[in-house]
Design a protein around this motif. Structure first.
Motif, PDB file in Angstrom:
ATOM      1  N   SER A   1       0.813  -1.353  -0.076  1.00 49.98           N
ATOM      2  CA  SER A   1       0.096   0.165   0.026  1.00 49.98           C
ATOM      3  C   SER A   1       0.940   1.265   0.134  1.00 49.98           C
ATOM      4  CB  SER A   1      -1.003  -0.001   1.358  1.00 49.98           C
ATOM      5  OG  SER A   1      -0.445   0.314   2.138  1.00 49.98           O
ATOM      6  N   LEU A   2       1.988   1.226   0.608  1.00 51.02           N
ATOM      7  CA  LEU A   2       2.723   2.323   0.670  1.00 51.02           C
ATOM      8  C   LEU A   2       3.326   2.675  -0.683  1.00 51.02           C
ATOM      9  CD1 LEU A   2       4.594   1.738   4.281  1.00 51.02           C
ATOM     10  CD2 LEU A   2       3.147   3.566   3.684  1.00 51.02           C
ATOM     11  N   TRP A   3       3.840   1.478  -1.135  1.00 48.72           N
ATOM     12  CA  TRP A   3       4.305   1.594  -2.486  1.00 48.72           C
ATOM     13  C   TRP A   3       3.352   2.046  -3.542  1.00 48.72           C
ATOM     14  CZ3 TRP A   3       9.175   2.523  -3.014  1.00 48.72           C
ATOM     15  CH2 TRP A   3      10.333   1.794  -2.567  1.00 48.72           C
ATOM     16  N   TYR A   4       1.976   1.734  -3.378  1.00 48.72           N
ATOM     17  CA  TYR A   4       1.068   2.517  -4.240  1.00 48.72           C
ATOM     18  C   TYR A   4       0.843   4.085  -3.796  1.00 48.72           C
ATOM     19  CZ  TYR A   4      -0.147  -2.209  -6.212  1.00 48.72           C
ATOM     20  OH  TYR A   4      -0.350  -3.219  -6.643  1.00 48.72           O
ATOM     21  N   LEU A   5       1.094   4.038  -2.568  1.00 49.07           N
ATOM     22  CA  LEU A   5       1.058   5.840  -2.368  1.00 49.07           C
ATOM     23  C   LEU A   5       2.041   6.285  -2.895  1.00 49.07           C
ATOM     24  CD1 LEU A   5       0.336   8.101  -0.320  1.00 49.07           C
ATOM     25  CD2 LEU A   5       1.968   7.052   1.180  1.00 49.07           C
ATOM     26  N   VAL A   6       3.183   5.888  -3.196  1.00 50.65           N
ATOM     27  CA  VAL A   6       4.206   6.456  -3.825  1.00 50.65           C
ATOM     28  C   VAL A   6       4.174   6.647  -5.260  1.00 50.65           C
ATOM     29  CG1 VAL A   6       6.619   6.378  -4.300  1.00 50.65           C
ATOM     30  CG2 VAL A   6       6.234   5.864  -2.071  1.00 50.65           C
ATOM     31  N   PHE A   7       3.591   5.432  -5.861  1.00 52.32           N
ATOM     32  CA  PHE A   7       3.295   5.387  -7.233  1.00 52.32           C
ATOM     33  C   PHE A   7       2.255   6.300  -7.605  1.00 52.32           C
ATOM     34  CE2 PHE A   7       1.722   2.998 -10.941  1.00 52.32           C
ATOM     35  CZ  PHE A   7       2.906   2.931 -11.794  1.00 52.32           C
ATOM     36  N   SER A   8       1.310   6.467  -6.870  1.00 55.49           N
ATOM     37  CA  SER A   8       0.244   7.510  -7.092  1.00 55.49           C
ATOM     38  C   SER A   8       0.574   8.892  -7.365  1.00 55.49           C
ATOM     39  CB  SER A   8      -0.971   7.531  -5.940  1.00 55.49           C
ATOM     40  OG  SER A   8      -0.646   7.972  -4.847  1.00 55.49           O
ATOM     41  N   SER A   9       1.578   9.088  -6.691  1.00 59.39           N
ATOM     42  CA  SER A   9       2.270  10.699  -7.092  1.00 59.39           C
ATOM     43  C   SER A   9       2.778  10.888  -8.504  1.00 59.39           C
ATOM     44  CB  SER A   9       3.523  10.840  -5.850  1.00 59.39           C
ATOM     45  OG  SER A   9       4.448   9.977  -6.264  1.00 59.39           O
ATOM     46  N   ILE A  10       2.814   9.939  -8.913  1.00 57.57           N
ATOM     47  CA  ILE A  10       3.141  10.258 -10.618  1.00 57.57           C
ATOM     48  C   ILE A  10       2.047  11.086 -11.307  1.00 57.57           C
ATOM     49  CG2 ILE A  10       3.338   9.130 -12.855  1.00 57.57           C
ATOM     50  CD1 ILE A  10       4.613   6.784 -11.508  1.00 57.57           C
ATOM     51  N   GLY A  11       0.828  10.923 -10.690  1.00 60.91           N
ATOM     52  CA  GLY A  11      -0.390  11.731 -11.214  1.00 60.91           C
ATOM     53  C   GLY A  11      -0.014  13.306 -11.011  1.00 60.91           C
ATOM     54  N   PRO A  12       0.002  13.651  -9.800  1.00 66.74           N
ATOM     55  CA  PRO A  12       0.305  15.002  -9.353  1.00 66.74           C
ATOM     56  C   PRO A  12       1.829  15.400 -10.269  1.00 66.74           C
ATOM     57  CG  PRO A  12      -0.044  13.680  -7.237  1.00 66.74           C
ATOM     58  CD  PRO A  12      -0.024  12.740  -8.520  1.00 66.74           C
ATOM     59  N   TRP A  13       2.719  14.822 -10.279  1.00 66.75           N
ATOM     60  CA  TRP A  13       3.986  15.438 -10.980  1.00 66.75           C
ATOM     61  C   TRP A  13       3.639  15.286 -12.314  1.00 66.75           C
ATOM     62  CZ3 TRP A  13       7.466  17.113  -8.534  1.00 66.75           C
ATOM     63  CH2 TRP A  13       7.974  16.692  -7.330  1.00 66.75           C
ATOM     64  N   ALA A  14       2.765  14.577 -13.091  1.00 68.50           N
ATOM     65  CA  ALA A  14       2.180  14.753 -14.495  1.00 68.50           C
ATOM     66  C   ALA A  14       1.337  16.047 -14.686  1.00 68.50           C
ATOM     67  CB  ALA A  14       1.577  13.410 -14.899  1.00 68.50           C
ATOM     68  N   ILE A  15       0.484  16.219 -13.821  1.00 67.10           N
ATOM     69  CA  ILE A  15      -0.451  17.443 -13.873  1.00 67.10           C
ATOM     70  C   ILE A  15       0.247  18.638 -14.155  1.00 67.10           C
ATOM     71  CG2 ILE A  15      -2.068  18.783 -12.475  1.00 67.10           C
ATOM     72  CD1 ILE A  15      -3.135  16.243 -11.280  1.00 67.10           C
ATOM     73  N   GLY A  16       1.337  18.979 -13.526  1.00 69.35           N
ATOM     74  CA  GLY A  16       2.013  20.238 -13.622  1.00 69.35           C
ATOM     75  C   GLY A  16       2.411  20.288 -15.076  1.00 69.35           C
ATOM     76  N   GLY A  17       3.154  19.176 -15.505  1.00 68.22           N
ATOM     77  CA  GLY A  17       3.744  19.234 -16.981  1.00 68.22           C
ATOM     78  C   GLY A  17       2.584  19.250 -18.006  1.00 68.22           C
ATOM     79  N   VAL A  18       1.478  18.863 -17.568  1.00 68.30           N
ATOM     80  CA  VAL A  18       0.347  18.723 -18.636  1.00 68.30           C
ATOM     81  C   VAL A  18      -0.285  20.009 -18.576  1.00 68.30           C
ATOM     82  CG1 VAL A  18      -2.013  17.890 -18.833  1.00 68.30           C
ATOM     83  CG2 VAL A  18      -0.215  16.343 -18.444  1.00 68.30           C
ATOM     84  N   MET A  19      -0.294  20.673 -17.459  1.00 63.47           N
ATOM     85  CA  MET A  19      -0.728  21.978 -17.470  1.00 63.47           C
ATOM     86  C   MET A  19      -0.278  22.925 -18.108  1.00 63.47           C
ATOM     87  SD  MET A  19      -2.410  22.346 -13.613  1.00 63.47           S
ATOM     88  CE  MET A  19      -2.792  23.879 -13.794  1.00 63.47           C
ATOM     89  N   ALA A  20       1.185  22.875 -18.119  1.00 59.82           N
ATOM     90  CA  ALA A  20       2.104  23.822 -18.640  1.00 59.82           C
ATOM     91  C   ALA A  20       2.219  23.766 -20.251  1.00 59.82           C
ATOM     92  CB  ALA A  20       3.384  23.724 -17.987  1.00 59.82           C
TER      93      ALA A  20
ATOM     94  N   ILE B   1      -6.692  15.309 -22.593  1.00 58.35           N
ATOM     95  CA  ILE B   1      -7.232  14.137 -21.944  1.00 58.35           C
ATOM     96  C   ILE B   1      -6.359  13.613 -20.916  1.00 58.35           C
ATOM     97  CG2 ILE B   1      -8.548  13.263 -23.998  1.00 58.35           C
ATOM     98  CD1 ILE B   1      -6.248  11.572 -24.441  1.00 58.35           C
ATOM     99  N   TRP B   2      -4.869  14.184 -20.998  1.00 60.66           N
ATOM    100  CA  TRP B   2      -4.052  13.665 -20.009  1.00 60.66           C
ATOM    101  C   TRP B   2      -4.122  14.394 -18.717  1.00 60.66           C
ATOM    102  CZ3 TRP B   2      -1.927   9.348 -21.164  1.00 60.66           C
ATOM    103  CH2 TRP B   2      -1.614   9.041 -22.478  1.00 60.66           C
ATOM    104  N   TYR B   3      -4.719  15.821 -18.709  1.00 60.59           N
ATOM    105  CA  TYR B   3      -5.149  16.019 -17.426  1.00 60.59           C
ATOM    106  C   TYR B   3      -6.119  15.415 -16.552  1.00 60.59           C
ATOM    107  CZ  TYR B   3      -6.556  19.874 -14.112  1.00 60.59           C
ATOM    108  OH  TYR B   3      -6.965  20.640 -12.947  1.00 60.59           O
ATOM    109  N   LYS B   4      -7.209  15.073 -17.075  1.00 66.78           N
ATOM    110  CA  LYS B   4      -7.995  14.256 -16.257  1.00 66.78           C
ATOM    111  C   LYS B   4      -7.387  12.780 -16.038  1.00 66.78           C
ATOM    112  CE  LYS B   4     -12.423  16.070 -17.435  1.00 66.78           C
ATOM    113  NZ  LYS B   4     -13.953  15.929 -17.990  1.00 66.78           N
ATOM    114  N   THR B   5      -6.485  12.256 -17.031  1.00 71.69           N
ATOM    115  CA  THR B   5      -6.028  11.062 -16.824  1.00 71.69           C
ATOM    116  C   THR B   5      -5.209  10.903 -15.839  1.00 71.69           C
ATOM    117  OG1 THR B   5      -6.538  10.425 -19.066  1.00 71.69           O
ATOM    118  CG2 THR B   5      -4.703   9.238 -18.087  1.00 71.69           C
ATOM    119  N   SER B   6      -4.319  12.214 -15.431  1.00 72.42           N
ATOM    120  CA  SER B   6      -3.600  12.168 -14.422  1.00 72.42           C
ATOM    121  C   SER B   6      -3.998  12.353 -13.121  1.00 72.42           C
ATOM    122  CB  SER B   6      -2.601  13.506 -14.481  1.00 72.42           C
ATOM    123  OG  SER B   6      -1.920  13.424 -15.754  1.00 72.42           O
ATOM    124  N   ILE B   7      -5.379  12.902 -13.059  1.00 74.42           N
ATOM    125  CA  ILE B   7      -5.959  13.054 -11.872  1.00 74.42           C
ATOM    126  C   ILE B   7      -6.626  11.530 -11.540  1.00 74.42           C
ATOM    127  CG2 ILE B   7      -8.079  14.018 -10.686  1.00 74.42           C
ATOM    128  CD1 ILE B   7      -7.404  16.591 -12.449  1.00 74.42           C
TER     129      ILE B   7
END
Length: 403
Positions: free
Chosen positions: A139-158, A165-171
């Motif tokens: 579960s802790l590794w999934y917690l870490v893995f889930s953070s790829i989403g927030p990291w991706a959001i910044g790049g997608v927004m920029a 579609i990648w904005y919602k997909t990241s969320i």
């Protein structure tokens, strides 16, 4: 270190989440001079990262790490985490995703990495081969893995913007691994810890099968989160495979623990037992909702009628994760559950969920949509802060009496 105080802080966030939930309902009833999306961001971030995250990490620390004698380091992690949460709490309502809220939410990711490192590094040797820790570690590794989403959001927004579609997909990527990976597996790990401590023994091959199916399902049901934009058929197939694996995983899990039901009934308080039963029933509802969402018609329906998604997320959050977490907090004597809280909470949950899903079904099937729907939903939502307020002030009273 009094962990009841930490749970009191988590409950304070829960109370703020409930109050923000009422505020969000009021947007549909009367003019509110605030930004709806900004409040929604604050509401969701505080719910996931303030209330649930602190509740789960406190449980994990108490159960698996308290004997490691690293309380000072844990306290530093806890303080840093709360600085991040408070930062998000005071920035999101006024600026949404902008410089300062992004800074604090990014710092929170590092706080979660810090806790994950702390837990894995300091886990006592005798826990390392337990099935309960295996689930919690995953579960802790999934917690870490889930953070790829927030990291991706910044790049997608920029680069691609929020309409991509990648904005919602990241969320959805982030939410999927939070709900289905981090939350559910951590709670299952705590359940198995209780069983292990009572000398309940399971066959190794059964545990191996359950663990494989659970993780297979977590990974493959991710594809269900991207069906909203009509991807190639293979994605639907992969999502369906994940949904079937999830049904099999929880069926095997049920077979494993059903013989221990009498023990659980004796070990858990009446309030905790009620919460367990509710979570168990709704877990079945959840897995079948995900199964049906693998079919194109239902996937498209969920995309067109957002209330199905909102109802589903609230069902998992308020109907499964929170009841189980409260039951465990109660079991480990970190929290008392007043009966008055249960009544207010359950009435609020059942009635608001019924209204949310009714709206979705009404638009889908052409059912009548009554005029005062939003007013009624706002009024019933007020029961949530009343319920959480009872729980919070009871916890504060308990803490001061114990000191």
């Amino acid at each position: 270190m009094n962990l009841k105080k930490h749970i009191g802080i988590a409950l304070a966030y829960f109370l703020l989440v409930a109050l923000m939930g009422v505020l969000l309902r009021l947007f549909f009833v009367t003019p509110v001079q605030l930004n709806f999306k900004y409040i929604l961001h604050a509401h969701s971030h505080t719910a996931l990262l303030g209330w649930i995250y602190l509740g789960l990490t406190t449980l994990i620390y108490k159960i698996f790490l308290s004997e490691a004698e690293k309380s000072k380091l844990y306290k530093r992690i806890f303080i840093f985490t709360n600085i991040c949460i408070l930062g998000m709490l005071v920035t999101f309502p006024f600026q949404g995703y902008a410089l300062y809220s992004i800074i604090f939410s990014t710092l929170f990711l590092f706080a979660s990495y810090w806790f994950t490192w702390f837990a894995i590094k300091n886990i006592p040797e005798h826990f390392k081969h337990r099935f309960s820790w295996k689930l919690v570690k995953a579960s802790l590794w999934y917690l870490v893995f889930s953070s790829i989403g927030p990291w991706a959001i910044g790049g997608v927004m920029a680069t691609l913007g929020t309409e991509s579609i990648w904005y919602k997909t990241s969320i959805y990527f982030y939410l999927h691994f939070q709900y289905n990976g981090w939350f559910i597996l951590a709670l299952l790990g705590i359940l198995f810890y209780i069983l292990e401590e009572k000398s309940v023994v399971f066959k190794a091959e059964q545990l191996k099968s359950v663990f494989f199916l659970l993780n297979f399902a977590v990974i493959f049901t991710l594809f269900l989160s991207v069906l909203w934009f009509g991807p190639p058929k293979i994605i639907y197939v992969l999502g369906l495979i994940g949904a079937v694996a999830q049904i099999l995983a929880f069926y095997e899990l049920y077979i494993l623990i059903k013989k221990q039901c009498s023990f659980l009934i004796k070990s858990i308080s009446p309030q905790g037992l009620l919460l367990f039963k509710i979570a168990g029933v709704l877990l079945v509802v959840k897995v079948f909702m995900q199964f049906f969402s693998a079919f194109p018609y239902m996937a498209d329906l969920a995309y067109r009628l957002k209330d199905f998604v909102i109802g589903y997320l609230h069902l998992v959050f308020l109907g499964i994760v929170i009841p189980l977490m409260l039951a465990f907090l109660n079991y480990f004597r970190l929290l008392k559950i007043p009966k008055s809280f249960l009544w207010f909470f359950l009435v609020a949950f059942i009635t608001t969920e019924a209204l949310i899903f009714y709206k979705a079904f009404a638009f889908w099937l052409g059912l009548p949509f009554f005029q005062n729907y939003y007013i009624l939903l706002a009024i019933l939502s007020c029961l949530f802060p009343i319920a959480v307020g009872i729980l919070f002030f009871n916890q504060i009273k308990s803490f001061y009496l114990s000191t």
